[in-house]
Every structure is written in C-alpha cells, then in structure tokens.
Design a protein around this motif. Sequence first.
Motif, PDB file in Angstrom:
ATOM      1  N   LEU A 121      66.212 109.315 118.532  1.00  0.00           N
ATOM      2  CA  LEU A 121      65.029 110.028 119.007  1.00  0.00           C
ATOM      3  C   LEU A 121      65.423 111.098 120.029  1.00  0.00           C
ATOM      4  N   HIS A 122      66.405 110.773 120.883  1.00  0.00           N
ATOM      5  CA  HIS A 122      66.902 111.785 121.825  1.00  0.00           C
ATOM      6  C   HIS A 122      67.476 112.986 121.073  1.00  0.00           C
ATOM      7  N   GLN A 123      68.260 112.730 120.039  1.00  0.00           N
ATOM      8  CA  GLN A 123      68.842 113.825 119.267  1.00  0.00           C
ATOM      9  C   GLN A 123      67.768 114.629 118.537  1.00  0.00           C
ATOM     10  N   ALA A 124      66.736 113.939 118.033  1.00  0.00           N
ATOM     11  CA  ALA A 124      65.648 114.656 117.371  1.00  0.00           C
ATOM     12  C   ALA A 124      64.912 115.567 118.351  1.00  0.00           C
ATOM     13  N   CYS A 125      64.621 115.050 119.548  1.00  0.00           N
ATOM     14  CA  CYS A 125      63.961 115.872 120.577  1.00  0.00           C
ATOM     15  C   CYS A 125      64.822 117.072 120.945  1.00  0.00           C
ATOM     16  N   GLU A 126      66.104 116.830 121.164  1.00  0.00           N
ATOM     17  CA  GLU A 126      66.999 117.919 121.546  1.00  0.00           C
ATOM     18  C   GLU A 126      67.016 119.010 120.478  1.00  0.00           C
ATOM     19  N   HIS A 127      67.067 118.626 119.214  1.00  0.00           N
ATOM     20  CA  HIS A 127      67.131 119.627 118.150  1.00  0.00           C
ATOM     21  C   HIS A 127      65.797 120.351 117.988  1.00  0.00           C
ATOM     22  N   PHE A 128      64.684 119.680 118.201  1.00  0.00           N
ATOM     23  CA  PHE A 128      63.392 120.361 118.109  1.00  0.00           C
ATOM     24  C   PHE A 128      63.241 121.386 119.243  1.00  0.00           C
ATOM     25  N   TYR A 129      63.664 121.020 120.442  1.00  0.00           N
ATOM     26  CA  TYR A 129      63.609 121.985 121.546  1.00  0.00           C
ATOM     27  C   TYR A 129      64.565 123.149 121.301  1.00  0.00           C
ATOM     28  N   LEU A 130      65.744 122.853 120.750  1.00  0.00           N
ATOM     29  CA  LEU A 130      66.687 123.934 120.450  1.00  0.00           C
ATOM     30  C   LEU A 130      66.152 124.853 119.357  1.00  0.00           C
ATOM     31  N   SER A 131      65.399 124.299 118.403  1.00  0.00           N
ATOM     32  CA  SER A 131      64.824 125.157 117.373  1.00  0.00           C
ATOM     33  C   SER A 131      63.834 126.152 117.968  1.00  0.00           C
ATOM     34  N   VAL A 132      63.097 125.735 118.990  1.00  0.00           N
ATOM     35  CA  VAL A 132      62.165 126.650 119.658  1.00  0.00           C
ATOM     36  C   VAL A 132      62.925 127.690 120.474  1.00  0.00           C
ATOM     37  N   LEU A 133      63.895 127.236 121.269  1.00  0.00           N
ATOM     38  CA  LEU A 133      64.623 128.149 122.149  1.00  0.00           C
ATOM     39  C   LEU A 133      65.417 129.179 121.356  1.00  0.00           C
TER      40      LEU A 133
ATOM     41  N   ASP B  40      56.555 128.425 125.281  1.00  0.00           N
ATOM     42  CA  ASP B  40      55.280 128.109 124.619  1.00  0.00           C
ATOM     43  C   ASP B  40      54.630 126.958 125.370  1.00  0.00           C
ATOM     44  N   PRO B  41      53.558 127.212 126.147  1.00  0.00           N
ATOM     45  CA  PRO B  41      52.930 126.134 126.947  1.00  0.00           C
ATOM     46  C   PRO B  41      52.309 125.031 126.102  1.00  0.00           C
TER      47      PRO B  41
ATOM     48  N   SER C 116      51.917 119.376 125.916  1.00  0.00           N
ATOM     49  CA  SER C 116      51.139 118.214 125.494  1.00  0.00           C
ATOM     50  C   SER C 116      51.925 117.282 124.576  1.00  0.00           C
ATOM     51  N   ALA C 117      53.110 117.701 124.122  1.00  0.00           N
ATOM     52  CA  ALA C 117      53.902 116.816 123.272  1.00  0.00           C
ATOM     53  C   ALA C 117      54.406 115.608 124.051  1.00  0.00           C
TER      54      ALA C 117
ATOM     55  N   GLU D  70      55.789 118.858 115.048  1.00  0.00           N
ATOM     56  CA  GLU D  70      54.739 119.756 114.554  1.00  0.00           C
ATOM     57  C   GLU D  70      54.526 120.934 115.496  1.00  0.00           C
ATOM     58  N   ARG D  71      54.532 120.659 116.825  1.00  0.00           N
ATOM     59  CA  ARG D  71      54.304 121.749 117.782  1.00  0.00           C
ATOM     60  C   ARG D  71      55.450 122.755 117.755  1.00  0.00           C
ATOM     61  N   ALA D  72      56.675 122.274 117.563  1.00  0.00           N
ATOM     62  CA  ALA D  72      57.811 123.197 117.493  1.00  0.00           C
ATOM     63  C   ALA D  72      57.689 124.109 116.278  1.00  0.00           C
ATOM     64  N   ALA D  73      57.281 123.548 115.132  1.00  0.00           N
ATOM     65  CA  ALA D  73      57.097 124.376 113.944  1.00  0.00           C
ATOM     66  C   ALA D  73      55.976 125.392 114.150  1.00  0.00           C
ATOM     67  N   SER D  74      54.887 124.969 114.818  1.00  0.00           N
ATOM     68  CA  SER D  74      53.783 125.900 115.071  1.00  0.00           C
ATOM     69  C   SER D  74      54.203 127.020 116.015  1.00  0.00           C
ATOM     70  N   ALA D  75      54.972 126.676 117.067  1.00  0.00           N
ATOM     71  CA  ALA D  75      55.426 127.696 118.017  1.00  0.00           C
ATOM     72  C   ALA D  75      56.302 128.733 117.336  1.00  0.00           C
ATOM     73  N   CYS D  76      57.223 128.279 116.495  1.00  0.00           N
ATOM     74  CA  CYS D  76      58.105 129.226 115.808  1.00  0.00           C
ATOM     75  C   CYS D  76      57.333 130.063 114.793  1.00  0.00           C
ATOM     76  N   ALA D  77      56.338 129.438 114.110  1.00  0.00           N
ATOM     77  CA  ALA D  77      55.540 130.194 113.149  1.00  0.00           C
ATOM     78  C   ALA D  77      54.709 131.267 113.846  1.00  0.00           C
ATOM     79  N   ASP D  78      54.125 130.930 114.992  1.00  0.00           N
ATOM     80  CA  ASP D  78      53.342 131.924 115.731  1.00  0.00           C
ATOM     81  C   ASP D  78      54.222 133.062 116.233  1.00  0.00           C
ATOM     82  N   HIS D  79      55.441 132.722 116.654  1.00  0.00           N
ATOM     83  CA  HIS D  79      56.353 133.777 117.114  1.00  0.00           C
ATOM     84  C   HIS D  79      56.723 134.704 115.967  1.00  0.00           C
ATOM     85  N   GLN D  80      56.978 134.134 114.804  1.00  0.00           N
ATOM     86  CA  GLN D  80      57.304 134.975 113.658  1.00  0.00           C
ATOM     87  C   GLN D  80      56.107 135.833 113.242  1.00  0.00           C
TER      88      GLN D  80
END
Length: 504
Positions: A195-207, A231-232, A236-237, A284-294
């Motif tokens: 779960l730590h690795q999943a969180c780290e990779h989701f945050y890295l996908s946003v950054l 992305d504020p 809430s995640a 889900e929030r990481a995917a939404s943030a990246c989609a909105d940025h694109q």
Amino acid sequence: MILRTDADHLPAPIRDELLHVTTILFDAVEETTKGRCSEHFRAGRILTLILHGPHAEKEWEEVVPGEAFRLLAIVNYPRLARSEHDWRLVRDRLRRAWEHGEIARPVRLSVESLERVNAALVEGVPHFVTIAEQGIALYQMEGLRLKEPRHLPVRERAIRGVAEFMRWHKRGTGFLAGAAFYRDRGDAPMAALLLHQACEHFYLSVLLSISLHAPRTHALDELREAAEALDPRLCSAWPRDSRFERRAFGCIRRAYVEARYGRSYRISGEELSWAFARVKVLQERAASACADHQASLAERLPAPILPPPVGPTTAVALSQPARRVNMLQRTWGIVRRVAPLKGQWNPLISLRQFWRSDRFIDWFDHLPLVIVCLCFFMAGAEATLWRVKSAQVVRSKPADLSAVLDFDVRADTVLGAVMDVAQRAGYRVKANEDIWTVRWTGAYRAKATTFDALADILYGSGLCPAIRDDFITVRHCDKSRPPMAAMVEYQAEPGGNVGLSASR
C-alpha cells in the motif's frame, strides 16, 4: 539569468524568520562537512538558496496559515547533492528547530547541483523553470548565473505528462492489486508495504505528469504535501481530522522501512481496511487530477485550421466488416494515394484478393519469427564449420633448438625483442600491450605477461624455462640427449636498445 531578491510582499516577521532559517541551515551544513577530506565536502559550497512555492509565488493574503517554507539549495558538486545521509542531518536540524519553537513554520528542503538545475532549465522542466522565474534568492554567491529557461511547447509537455502518468499509475495499480492479494492471505505487514508503494506511485504520477519533477524521497508525507500543492482535491484522499486517521496513515508511512526490516511492526485489520479504501480513492483522484491537467493543456493548443472542401461531400456507409491491416498494406495505400498506378489490376489474377485476405496477414505477421530462426540456423552452421576446420589443423614440429638459443637481438623494448625471437623461431606473434596471443601452427595461446609469452615459445622448442626476476634459466627437456642449460638475460644498452644474450 539573474534571480530576483525582493521579498517586500512578505511581512517583516516572516522575513526575519527566513533569515533565521538561513542561518540555521548554513550552520548545520558547516557542522556536517567539518573535517571531511573528500573534495566535494572540503570544497563544497551552497551557491544559492532559493525560496519557492506559495511564499514566493503568491501574495501574503493568499498563503495558507502555517504553510511550510520550500527551499532549494543549489550546490557546486553533484556528489554533494546526492549525499542523502548528510542532508538528512541538515533536515533533521531544521525539523527540531520547528518542533522546539525556534521557527514558526516547517521547512521543506531540496538540494540540487548547479549542473542538474541548468540542464533542467535548458530541457524546460516546468518545476525548475517556475523556481528560476518566480523564486526569491535568500542567499546567492557573487557571479552566479543560471541558464536561460526554455518553455516547453504545450504539445510536448502534454505528451511527456501522459507518458509519465501511464508509467507510474500503472505500477501503482499493480502494487494495489498485490496489497489486496496479501490482505486476503492475512499478511498485514506485506499488504501495508505494498500500500505504501501504491501511494508513492500514485503521488509520483501526479507530480511527474504535471510538473515533470518529483522529490527524491520515499517519505509519503513529503510526497503527499507536494502533490496536494499541485491539486488540492487530493487532500480528501487522506483525511487527517481524527486520531485514528492520522494513526492509520502513519502505519502506512512507516511500513516502507519497518515492515521490511523491523520485527515489531503492527497494523490492525481496521486500520488496514480503512487505508486500503483511501488508497483506492487516491487512485481515482490522481487519475482525475492528471486528466484535468491534460484538458487544460489541450485548451491552450491552437485549433487546427482546415481548408474548406472544394466540392460537395457525400457520406459513405461502411457495409463490409473491418479487416486487419498490417503496416505494409498501410504504407502501400499511402504510396498509391500519392502516386496512383497508371494501370489497373488484372481481374484474371487473384493476387489482389490474396493481398487483402487474412491468410496473407497471418503469414506476414510470422515473417519476423522466420527471419530470426534463419539467422540462428546460419550462425550455428558457421560455428560448426569453424570447429570442424579447427580440428583438422595438423601441428608442425617445434622450431629447431638453435633458432631459439642462438640469436643476437637489438630492439627498443623487451616486447620487440621477444617478437623478434618468436619470428626467428617460426612463430607469428600478435601483441596488444600486456596481452599476448602466440599463434603457432594454428594453435592459439593467450599470455598475460612478456615472460609468459617467451616461456611459451621456449616450451614449444623443447626447452623447460624457469623464470626468476629478469632471468630465464632454460634446460633441455629431451631425456634422450645429455642435459644442456642456457641463461637468457635482458640488458639495457645506452642507445635505448635491449640486448638478449644466451650462455650455455
């Protein structure tokens, strides 16, 4: 490029606090590097200290109360920037200063070398471009200049962002699936680690998809803070209102080290279930943030200007099912559109039907495999033929004894002398520095030193050499003849030559 130094938009207490933070940081760096002998510590310097983030980019009224100071230290040696242990001590000193009340806000320190920052500015990394244009230099060494930043085209930035998102988000999804597997097996520590690795990779996908840069750390709290600044909605995640929520996040944050190396790591089933649900929300929030940025980047792209049609257009209905089309067919279609054929297909020849059939496409798809197999077959046949030819080589008799012992050689080096001796004895010698390959009647021998090569030559002539220092004592090994000894000695002469003498 010259950095800005004005901080008039900040209140006087904040400017004094930044001055105190700078003093603490330089004192900690000096204490850490004191007495070190390495050049990157002995001559290492902080070239500039830049304040970036909300305090430099926004007005004071827009800054969130208690917002951390974000500092970038640029040093003169890449090895000094990569010394994580020493900078960890500096960050710990700043953290203790915040916890003990010396400063009112935490400090997020990142360290980069001048070479890395200039390369990022030339490459156009948005994170460093923003720091160079909007950051405030709290300290700057005289004469320091940064490269002029390059602004990436919107299309290139979007393409790179999508590639980074797909790479890191896909890996995070894989780690999340692994965490579910270990959770179902009852292995809570391993599930928490994944779960730590999943969180780290989701945050890295946003950054990495938004700013094309991420801090070099595995600390979830720092990655969370950096991603939430972009992305504020990511706040809430991982809610942090209650004590249970903070404790569950702390268990996942500590799992990276304690679940791997510690024996006393514990996480309850309730905390693991809650954390698992929050990581799914983060996905889900990481995917939404990246989609909105694109989507925001797509709005900045210029609309394509298409010429109006020359004549009336008609719609054509596709009644036939879609066929598979390979690359060769697509290329041929483009060529035909550019330069159409003058003639027509012969209706008596069914080649066109075979060209468009699935049978030809299947055959064409297997063509690379056939080519690879043919290459392996040819390589194996050539290797077998070489072995057969090598086995058929008949070794001739060794050279005569006098060809080795009776000589008078004058050469510039010992290497040249031994080569002359070998050539007189009927050998062909190839030498490359200290590695010798002595070829004698089709047999190859590799020798590591000059003396080994000469000993091999003497052995081939029926002699038994014994090497000590610079002398080679040679004895005849043929028992049918009376024993005979010879001494081979290297002597340096005034002309730079080497004389080899043999005494019996």
